[in-house]
Design an enzyme around this catalytic site. Sequence first.
Site, PDB file in Angstrom:
ATOM      1  N   GLY A   1       0.800  -1.176  -0.103  1.00  0.00           N
ATOM      2  CA  GLY A   1       0.050  -0.147  -0.194  1.00  0.00           C
ATOM      3  C   GLY A   1       0.708   1.180  -0.092  1.00  0.00           C
ATOM      4  N   ILE A   2       0.187   2.450   0.269  1.00  0.00           N
ATOM      5  CA  ILE A   2       1.032   3.481   0.303  1.00  0.00           C
ATOM      6  C   ILE A   2       1.000   4.261   1.697  1.00  0.00           C
ATOM      7  CG2 ILE A   2       0.214   4.249  -2.096  1.00  0.00           C
ATOM      8  CD1 ILE A   2      -1.832   6.178  -1.041  1.00  0.00           C
ATOM      9  N   GLY A   3       1.983   4.955   1.748  1.00  0.00           N
ATOM     10  CA  GLY A   3       2.262   5.721   3.288  1.00  0.00           C
ATOM     11  C   GLY A   3       3.466   5.597   3.639  1.00  0.00           C
TER      12      GLY A   3
ATOM     13  N   GLU B   1      -1.844  -1.982  -7.059  1.00  0.00           N
ATOM     14  CA  GLU B   1      -2.648  -0.900  -7.576  1.00  0.00           C
ATOM     15  C   GLU B   1      -1.973   0.470  -7.967  1.00  0.00           C
ATOM     16  OE1 GLU B   1      -6.781   1.375  -6.853  1.00  0.00           O
ATOM     17  OE2 GLU B   1      -5.746   0.667  -5.180  1.00  0.00           O
TER      18      GLU B   1
END
Length: 183
Positions: free
Chosen positions: A25-27, A50
């Site tokens: 994921g992002i972050g 994604e």
Amino acid sequence: TNEVDQKIGLNIGRLVDSGATLQIGIGNVFGAVPEGLRLSGKTNLKISTEMFGDHMMEMMKNGTAIQAETGFAFGSGNLYKWLNNNDQVSFVSTEYVNSPGRVAQIPNFHAVNTALQVDLYGQVNATMGPDGRISSPGGQVEFMSGASRSEGGKAIIAIRSTAKNETLSTINLKLYDGPITTP
């Protein structure tokens, strides 16, 4: 990255298997993942995600990841320059890359995402803060669902134990009001 993020990166590096297909994921919590994977000796990773970001470019540059497929990219100018005409990264539709059924069919698929809170049942809140919605779950639900059904797959939530101001625990009996992002 700070010391906590470095420890999270190393923990993720220990959990991910060499040869796995990886979604991240992002972050900010993922900034130290490339180094954590490298220090843990991980190799031959494939990325299927994604959104492709700078930390994934670093994984490919440091040799832990060998190829990637993604719906789109978001990051620094260096990322876009590196992606230009790069045969190691292919762009596909987000409907394809995020398909939980497709993810479940990929052996050793590891989905690594973050959250704002986790409760004692393992339910994840990745969207709601104490004052309302502050984020979007993106493809977290699809990737976590598919990875949990993948043979040898892993669904991992990487989270700091406290929020940035270190006064609020991110592990709680009750999540903030709103929907559960990932059951």
